[in-house]
Enzyme design. Structure first.
Site, PDB file in Angstrom:
ATOM      1  N   ASP A   1      75.740  10.502 -51.495  1.00  0.00           N
ATOM      2  CA  ASP A   1      74.911  11.116 -50.454  1.00  0.00           C
ATOM      3  C   ASP A   1      73.484  10.568 -50.499  1.00  0.00           C
ATOM      4  O   ASP A   1      72.866  10.348 -49.470  1.00  0.00           O
ATOM      5  CB  ASP A   1      74.864  12.640 -50.634  1.00  0.00           C
ATOM      6  CG  ASP A   1      76.195  13.276 -50.261  1.00  0.00           C
ATOM      7  OD1 ASP A   1      77.104  12.534 -49.840  1.00  0.00           O
ATOM      8  OD2 ASP A   1      76.310  14.509 -50.406  1.00  0.00           O
TER       9      ASP A   1
ATOM     10  N   TYR B   1      73.292   7.211 -48.954  1.00  0.00           N
ATOM     11  CA  TYR B   1      73.382   7.361 -47.500  1.00  0.00           C
ATOM     12  C   TYR B   1      72.029   7.831 -46.942  1.00  0.00           C
ATOM     13  O   TYR B   1      71.531   7.291 -45.951  1.00  0.00           O
ATOM     14  CB  TYR B   1      74.488   8.372 -47.157  1.00  0.00           C
ATOM     15  CG  TYR B   1      74.637   8.620 -45.671  1.00  0.00           C
ATOM     16  CD1 TYR B   1      75.472   7.834 -44.892  1.00  0.00           C
ATOM     17  CD2 TYR B   1      73.921   9.648 -45.040  1.00  0.00           C
ATOM     18  CE1 TYR B   1      75.603   8.048 -43.536  1.00  0.00           C
ATOM     19  CE2 TYR B   1      74.038   9.865 -43.678  1.00  0.00           C
ATOM     20  CZ  TYR B   1      74.886   9.068 -42.929  1.00  0.00           C
ATOM     21  OH  TYR B   1      74.996   9.290 -41.574  1.00  0.00           O
ATOM     22  N   ASP B   2      71.451   8.833 -47.606  1.00  0.00           N
ATOM     23  CA  ASP B   2      70.161   9.367 -47.135  1.00  0.00           C
ATOM     24  C   ASP B   2      69.100   8.280 -47.096  1.00  0.00           C
ATOM     25  O   ASP B   2      68.264   8.246 -46.205  1.00  0.00           O
ATOM     26  CB  ASP B   2      69.682  10.513 -48.036  1.00  0.00           C
ATOM     27  CG  ASP B   2      70.553  11.740 -47.863  1.00  0.00           C
ATOM     28  OD1 ASP B   2      71.304  11.788 -46.870  1.00  0.00           O
ATOM     29  OD2 ASP B   2      70.502  12.639 -48.732  1.00  0.00           O
TER      30      ASP B   2
ATOM     31  N   LEU C   1      99.870  23.299 -21.815  1.00  0.00           N
ATOM     32  CA  LEU C   1     101.221  23.063 -22.339  1.00  0.00           C
ATOM     33  C   LEU C   1     102.050  24.329 -22.220  1.00  0.00           C
ATOM     34  O   LEU C   1     101.528  25.428 -22.433  1.00  0.00           O
ATOM     35  CB  LEU C   1     101.154  22.677 -23.820  1.00  0.00           C
ATOM     36  CG  LEU C   1     100.587  21.319 -24.200  1.00  0.00           C
ATOM     37  CD1 LEU C   1     100.433  21.238 -25.708  1.00  0.00           C
ATOM     38  CD2 LEU C   1     101.501  20.200 -23.700  1.00  0.00           C
TER      39      LEU C   1
ATOM     40  N   LYS D   1      99.458  21.376 -33.421  1.00  0.00           N
ATOM     41  CA  LYS D   1      98.728  21.968 -32.297  1.00  0.00           C
ATOM     42  C   LYS D   1      97.468  22.589 -32.886  1.00  0.00           C
ATOM     43  O   LYS D   1      97.520  23.626 -33.539  1.00  0.00           O
ATOM     44  CB  LYS D   1      99.587  23.017 -31.597  1.00  0.00           C
ATOM     45  CG  LYS D   1      98.874  23.610 -30.394  1.00  0.00           C
ATOM     46  CD  LYS D   1      99.817  24.477 -29.587  1.00  0.00           C
ATOM     47  CE  LYS D   1      99.142  24.976 -28.325  1.00  0.00           C
ATOM     48  NZ  LYS D   1      97.963  25.800 -28.585  1.00  0.00           N
TER      49      LYS D   1
ATOM     50  N   ARG E   1      87.289  21.815 -21.196  1.00  0.00           N
ATOM     51  CA  ARG E   1      88.399  21.784 -20.242  1.00  0.00           C
ATOM     52  C   ARG E   1      88.093  22.633 -19.008  1.00  0.00           C
ATOM     53  O   ARG E   1      88.493  22.288 -17.912  1.00  0.00           O
ATOM     54  CB  ARG E   1      89.670  22.282 -20.944  1.00  0.00           C
ATOM     55  CG  ARG E   1      90.852  22.380 -20.036  1.00  0.00           C
ATOM     56  CD  ARG E   1      92.133  22.638 -20.795  1.00  0.00           C
ATOM     57  NE  ARG E   1      93.236  22.743 -19.866  1.00  0.00           N
ATOM     58  CZ  ARG E   1      93.623  23.871 -19.286  1.00  0.00           C
ATOM     59  NH1 ARG E   1      93.002  25.000 -19.563  1.00  0.00           N
ATOM     60  NH2 ARG E   1      94.623  23.874 -18.438  1.00  0.00           N
TER      61      ARG E   1
ATOM     62  N   GLU F   1      90.530  17.789 -29.433  1.00  0.00           N
ATOM     63  CA  GLU F   1      90.306  19.199 -29.725  1.00  0.00           C
ATOM     64  C   GLU F   1      89.133  19.318 -30.695  1.00  0.00           C
ATOM     65  O   GLU F   1      89.075  18.595 -31.692  1.00  0.00           O
ATOM     66  CB  GLU F   1      91.588  19.751 -30.378  1.00  0.00           C
ATOM     67  CG  GLU F   1      91.703  21.230 -30.378  1.00  0.00           C
ATOM     68  CD  GLU F   1      92.323  21.782 -29.085  1.00  0.00           C
ATOM     69  OE1 GLU F   1      92.587  20.996 -28.135  1.00  0.00           O
ATOM     70  OE2 GLU F   1      92.521  22.997 -29.038  1.00  0.00           O
TER      71      GLU F   1
ATOM     72  N   LYS G   1     106.043  15.589 -27.971  1.00  0.00           N
ATOM     73  CA  LYS G   1     105.835  14.786 -26.764  1.00  0.00           C
ATOM     74  C   LYS G   1     106.913  13.701 -26.669  1.00  0.00           C
ATOM     75  O   LYS G   1     107.215  13.048 -27.676  1.00  0.00           O
ATOM     76  CB  LYS G   1     104.462  14.110 -26.814  1.00  0.00           C
ATOM     77  CG  LYS G   1     103.318  15.125 -26.895  1.00  0.00           C
ATOM     78  CD  LYS G   1     101.953  14.490 -27.093  1.00  0.00           C
ATOM     79  CE  LYS G   1     100.878  15.573 -27.138  1.00  0.00           C
ATOM     80  NZ  LYS G   1      99.542  15.100 -27.472  1.00  0.00           N
TER      81      LYS G   1
END
Ligand code: IVH
Length: 367
Positions: free
Chosen positions: A34, A37-38, A84, A116, A137, A175, A291
């Site tokens: 971290d 990264y910082d 759905l 889901k 949505r 989602e 699906k």
């Protein structure tokens, strides 16, 4: 730093930070600490502060800081965002398979199955690989523009991976949700300052994404997973499975838990296995989405008014536990929707929630 070196350094820093964001937030596999990264991030911010004319909207520094909105603007979807049909019984999934075979006049259908996710559906738009707009949505035809809020979600790439051939225009569906441990920590924070807790991770995700002030959204631990290409200017991958692979190649977070099933029996096995590991998953899922894998077959099957004929939400049996309803409260959503919440005696059910200082389990009617 010599002036001629600044732009190349900025570009290199942004690429490097994007790569580490991807490794950390999408792959769950960081390569640096971290603090390393910082340091990179600080260098980027300092260079951009010294040279504001070189700031670009896709810079990792630009995830927060947009001014608060007056209201969420309504935007029409390019493609309708369908819903759905849900089923729960094994006989219903068998009937679905028979219907697919009959309509496609084929002895066997391959399915792609994935969780889901229990969150809220969003549309994400990329032009030339740059994230330009995102919407909720809404009613499926018109959603709300939540672009600035989506930009704060670290697993959402502001720029797609450039190496793979990127389409000029891409609309993806996914989602937005919250991990359970993050949700509980958020509720603790909220109740400690005297506000009412969210009833469940889905409400928390929705309330957080639909904020007018994106600096609030930025403090909420949201994640996103993408599962559908809604529109693309290049040829669409031939199967849903390839579609998910393509999304992942572009650097988008696609469901890691998924299975290509040669028959409906394999779908049922995936459903069983996923349901049995449901409580070990770090996020809430309420079933698997099945699906038809081939996109040309999806096209032949078409859709009904609100849902495709080629996919189904195969839900899990609702969780069962015997307890006592102590109170029913009504939670009022931002749009005025009223959701009854049962406060249960045992705090174990689903997720503990605090109400007026006391801990309860909570249950709300499922969708
Ligand atoms: S596919 C045309 N895949 O479930 C296909 N939806 O009850 C439409 N959802 O509103 C959606 N996980 O928000 C799809 N893996 C997944 C999903 C998923 C969650 C949500 C979606 C939709 C709702 C339908």
């Amino acid at each position: 730093m010599a002036h001629a070196d600044i732009l190349p350094r900025l570009i290199a820093l942004r690429d490097e930070i994007r790569r580490h964001d991807y490794l950390y937030y999408v792959k769950d596999h960081p390569e640096i600490s971290d603090s390393q990264y910082d340091r990179l991030f600080r260098e980027l911010v300092e260079l951009e502060q010294a040279h504001p004319e070189l700031v670009t909207p896709d810079s990792p520094s630009q995830r927060v800081g947009a001014p608060p909105l007056q209201e969420l603007v309504k935007v029409p979807h390019e493609q309708p965002m369908l819903s759905l049909d849900s089923i729960i019984e094994q006989s219903e999934v068998e009937a679905f398979d028979l219907r697919m075979k009959r309509e496609l006049e084929t002895p066997s259908v391959e399915y792609s199955a994935e969780p889901k996710f229990d969150g809220l559906s969003v549309e994400l738009m990329y032009d030339h690989g740059i994230f330009i707009r995102g919407a909720t949505r809404g009613d499926g035809t018109t959603g709300e523009d939540v672009t600035v809020n989506l930009r704060t979600i670290r697993s959402l790439p502001l720029q797609l991976h450039a190496r793979s051939n990127l389409p000029d225009h891409l609309v993806v569906r996914g989602e937005v949700y919250m991990r359970l441990d993050d949700f509980q920590a958020l509720n603790r924070r909220i109740t400690e300052r005297g506000d009412n807790a969210f009833a469940n991770p889905r409400n928390a995700a929705s309330g957080s994404l639909r904020q007018l002030d994106s600096t609030i959204t930025a403090t909420r631990p949201l994640v996103v997973t993408c599962y559908e290409i809604m529109a693309v200017s290049t040829p669409v991958p031939p199967t849903h499975w390839d579609e998910l692979e393509t999304l992942a190649q572009w650097g988008l977070p696609a469901p890691a838990l998924r299975r290509l099933c040669a028959s409906i029996d394999e779908v049922m096995a995936f459903h069983r296995e996923t349901e049995s590991m449901r409580d070990q998953l770090p996020y809430e899922i309420d079933g698997v989405v099945v699906k038809v894998n081939r996109r040309d077959w999806q096209g032949r099957l078409g859709m009904k008014s609100r849902s495709p004929r080629w996919a189904i939400a195969y839900k899990f049996t609702p969780r069962k536990e015997i307890t006592i309803v102590q109170e029913i409260v009504v939670s009022v959503g931002r749009t005025g929707t009223l959701t009854p919440v049962a406060l249960l005696k045992q705090p174990r059910c689903i997720t503990p929630m605090k109400w007026r200082g006391k801990t309860f389990g909570s249950a709300i009617p499922s969708r």
